[in-house]
Scaffold this motif. Structure first.
Motif, PDB file in Angstrom:
ATOM      1  N   SER A  34      50.452  -1.360  28.698  1.00 27.57           N
ATOM      2  CA  SER A  34      50.387  -0.634  29.967  1.00 27.57           C
ATOM      3  C   SER A  34      49.294   0.405  29.956  1.00 27.57           C
ATOM      4  N   SER A  35      48.977   0.964  28.762  1.00 28.62           N
ATOM      5  CA  SER A  35      47.932   1.980  28.702  1.00 28.62           C
ATOM      6  C   SER A  35      46.561   1.375  28.840  1.00 28.62           C
ATOM      7  N   TYR A  36      46.433   0.093  28.493  1.00 30.14           N
ATOM      8  CA  TYR A  36      45.114  -0.547  28.605  1.00 30.14           C
ATOM      9  C   TYR A  36      44.861  -1.026  30.027  1.00 30.14           C
ATOM     10  N   HIS A  37      45.870  -1.631  30.651  1.00 30.81           N
ATOM     11  CA  HIS A  37      45.685  -2.197  31.983  1.00 30.81           C
ATOM     12  C   HIS A  37      46.048  -1.163  33.044  1.00 30.81           C
ATOM     13  N   GLN A  38      45.317  -0.077  33.087  1.00 32.90           N
ATOM     14  CA  GLN A  38      45.521   0.895  34.137  1.00 32.90           C
ATOM     15  C   GLN A  38      44.984   0.351  35.443  1.00 32.90           C
ATOM     16  N   PRO A  39      45.537   0.797  36.581  1.00 38.45           N
ATOM     17  CA  PRO A  39      45.046   0.296  37.866  1.00 38.45           C
ATOM     18  C   PRO A  39      43.607   0.678  38.087  1.00 38.45           C
ATOM     19  N   TYR A  40      42.924  -0.101  38.868  1.00 37.17           N
ATOM     20  CA  TYR A  40      41.549   0.185  39.269  1.00 37.17           C
ATOM     21  C   TYR A  40      41.482   1.544  39.925  1.00 37.17           C
ATOM     22  N   GLY A  41      40.504   2.355  39.562  1.00 34.01           N
ATOM     23  CA  GLY A  41      40.379   3.668  40.191  1.00 34.01           C
ATOM     24  C   GLY A  41      41.339   4.691  39.618  1.00 34.01           C
ATOM     25  N   TYR A  42      41.871   4.445  38.449  1.00 33.06           N
ATOM     26  CA  TYR A  42      42.865   5.296  37.824  1.00 33.06           C
ATOM     27  C   TYR A  42      42.355   6.700  37.569  1.00 33.06           C
ATOM     28  N   ARG A  46      35.695   9.453  38.869  1.00 35.18           N
ATOM     29  CA  ARG A  46      34.637   8.969  37.991  1.00 35.18           C
ATOM     30  C   ARG A  46      34.765   7.466  37.738  1.00 35.18           C
ATOM     31  N   PHE A  47      35.920   6.845  38.084  1.00 37.64           N
ATOM     32  CA  PHE A  47      36.098   5.427  37.864  1.00 37.64           C
ATOM     33  C   PHE A  47      35.496   4.674  39.035  1.00 37.64           C
ATOM     34  N   GLN A  48      34.181   4.578  39.056  1.00 43.52           N
ATOM     35  CA  GLN A  48      33.464   3.920  40.126  1.00 43.52           C
ATOM     36  C   GLN A  48      32.616   2.798  39.555  1.00 43.52           C
ATOM     37  N   TYR A 106      37.001  -1.424  32.500  1.00 47.68           N
ATOM     38  CA  TYR A 106      37.963  -1.239  31.421  1.00 47.68           C
ATOM     39  C   TYR A 106      37.561  -0.071  30.522  1.00 47.68           C
ATOM     40  N   ALA A 107      36.263   0.067  30.273  1.00 51.07           N
ATOM     41  CA  ALA A 107      35.792   1.160  29.413  1.00 51.07           C
ATOM     42  C   ALA A 107      36.129   2.519  30.017  1.00 51.07           C
ATOM     43  N   LEU A 108      35.983   2.649  31.326  1.00 50.49           N
ATOM     44  CA  LEU A 108      36.250   3.922  31.983  1.00 50.49           C
ATOM     45  C   LEU A 108      37.730   4.308  31.906  1.00 50.49           C
ATOM     46  N   GLN A 109      38.596   3.333  31.713  1.00 54.05           N
ATOM     47  CA  GLN A 109      40.018   3.622  31.577  1.00 54.05           C
ATOM     48  C   GLN A 109      40.347   4.264  30.230  1.00 54.05           C
ATOM     49  N   ARG A 110      39.382   4.291  29.321  1.00 47.94           N
ATOM     50  CA  ARG A 110      39.599   4.936  28.020  1.00 47.94           C
ATOM     51  C   ARG A 110      39.164   6.400  28.031  1.00 47.94           C
ATOM     52  N   ASP A 111      38.864   6.902  29.224  1.00 43.19           N
ATOM     53  CA  ASP A 111      38.501   8.308  29.369  1.00 43.19           C
ATOM     54  C   ASP A 111      39.612   9.210  28.820  1.00 43.19           C
ATOM     55  N   ARG A 112      39.190  10.209  28.039  1.00 37.90           N
ATOM     56  CA  ARG A 112      40.074  11.232  27.473  1.00 37.90           C
ATOM     57  C   ARG A 112      41.077  10.670  26.456  1.00 37.90           C
ATOM     58  N   GLN A 113      40.790   9.519  25.890  1.00 39.13           N
ATOM     59  CA  GLN A 113      41.546   9.053  24.736  1.00 39.13           C
ATOM     60  C   GLN A 113      40.868   9.571  23.469  1.00 39.13           C
ATOM     61  N   ASN A 114      41.578   9.538  22.375  1.00 38.49           N
ATOM     62  CA  ASN A 114      41.150  10.239  21.164  1.00 38.49           C
ATOM     63  C   ASN A 114      40.314   9.374  20.232  1.00 38.49           C
ATOM     64  N   ARG A 118      39.381  14.486  18.343  1.00 37.94           N
ATOM     65  CA  ARG A 118      38.625  14.814  19.554  1.00 37.94           C
ATOM     66  C   ARG A 118      38.961  13.839  20.670  1.00 37.94           C
ATOM     67  N   TYR A 119      39.224  14.341  21.870  1.00 36.48           N
ATOM     68  CA  TYR A 119      39.351  13.419  22.979  1.00 36.48           C
ATOM     69  C   TYR A 119      37.962  13.202  23.566  1.00 36.48           C
ATOM     70  N   VAL A 120      37.701  11.997  23.956  1.00 35.61           N
ATOM     71  CA  VAL A 120      36.369  11.583  24.380  1.00 35.61           C
ATOM     72  C   VAL A 120      36.360  11.378  25.889  1.00 35.61           C
ATOM     73  N   GLU A 121      35.403  12.004  26.547  1.00 37.09           N
ATOM     74  CA  GLU A 121      35.230  11.797  27.981  1.00 37.09           C
ATOM     75  C   GLU A 121      34.307  10.599  28.199  1.00 37.09           C
ATOM     76  N   VAL A 122      34.692   9.727  29.115  1.00 39.81           N
ATOM     77  CA  VAL A 122      33.916   8.531  29.440  1.00 39.81           C
ATOM     78  C   VAL A 122      33.564   8.603  30.926  1.00 39.81           C
ATOM     79  N   PHE A 123      32.270   8.629  31.227  1.00 35.87           N
ATOM     80  CA  PHE A 123      31.777   8.756  32.590  1.00 35.87           C
ATOM     81  C   PHE A 123      30.989   7.524  32.995  1.00 35.87           C
TER      82      PHE A 123
END
Length: 258
Positions: A34-42, A46-48, A106-114, A118-123
């Motif tokens: 469930s953590s990987y398949h987040q909805p589009y635009g989650y 920035r999820f554009q 899919y990569a953008l859904q990993r925003d703020r994961q560790n 360190r948590y990593v911001e993905v833009f």
């Protein structure tokens, strides 16, 4: 693409990145499907979708390597990654190019994961930002990369490689790790007739290929003509070409020897 628990077990062997089955202390992405398949635009704006399949990372550990980034994005098809340096030091930022736009989503859904502690911001970002960062490192003495949002009325222009300073050396990025000198010779074809002794494949100190190489042509004009091969493929990988110079190639060769 996905392994057990919704996250890839590793990478296919061949023209893609090497398979990575060992555990990684930095990789702390949740294994729940469930953590990987987040909805589009989650989560945030920035999820554009992006016109070019690249994302920007911020907040990476300062001992982060390219391998850690591949594992952070396990299950996704990475074409290239670029760690941003300033004054010869890694600044905790990177750009990652994927095989397509769905991979970016899919990569953008990993925003703020560790990654480690360190948590990593993905833009999402523009290809102009990626090329400017690469060009700043390739061109010795050039301006260091610094991210600035452009005014709406004056969007950034992509880097024009024709305007860069050329020598008889070209740098190749995004090569398969298994690439050989003969593969690079075939990439340039009979028109340029690149000999194996004019090809230098860069390696890390542990003997692993970096995905980069330097090719020496007969003249500066010949190197400029060879830029027609920019963004063409070796296997399934798009190869980027950049103007380089003998000093950069010698430094890479020296690092490889050590």
């Amino acid at each position: 693409m996905l392994g057990s628990g919704g996250v890839s077990d590793g990478y296919e062997i061949g023209s893609k990145r090497p398979r990575m089955m060992e555990s990684n202390p930095y990789f702390a992405v949740s294994s729940g499907a469930s953590s990987y398949h987040q909805p589009y635009g989650y989560g945030s704006s920035r999820f554009q979708p992006s016109g070019f399949p690249v994302v920007r990372l911020r907040g990476l550990p300062f001992n982060c390597t390219e391998i850690d980034i591949y594992k952070f994005f396990a299950g996704l098809d990475i074409v290239d990654s670029f760690l941003v340096n300033k004054d010869g030091r890694f600044i905790g930022e990177a750009f990652v190019v994927f095989a397509g736009h769905m991979q970016v989503d899919y990569a953008l859904q990993r925003d703020r994961q560790n990654m480690g502690r360190r948590y990593v911001e993905v833009f999402s970002c523009k290809k102009e930002e990626y090329y400017q960062a690469v060009a700043a490192e390739v061109k010795e003495g050039g301006k260091e990369y610094e991210y600035r949002s452009p005014p709406p009325s004056r969007p950034k222009r992509s880097v024009n490689k024709d305007d860069m300073e050329y020598s008889e050396i070209l740098k190749l990025r995004g090569l398969p790790y298994s690439v050989r000198k003969t593969d690079i010779g075939r990439f340039f074809g009979e028109e340029f007739n690149v000999k194996p002794d004019k090809v230098h494949i860069a390696y890390r100190s542990d003997g692993k290929a970096t995905g980069e190489a330097y090719v020496e042509f007969a003249s500066t004009e010949e190197a400029k003509k060879a830029m027609c091969k920019d963004n063409m493929k070796i296997g399934s990988r798009y190869i980027e070409l950049f103007p380089s110079h003998p000093d950069e190639a010698k430094r890479a060769e020296s690092r490889s020897r050590h």
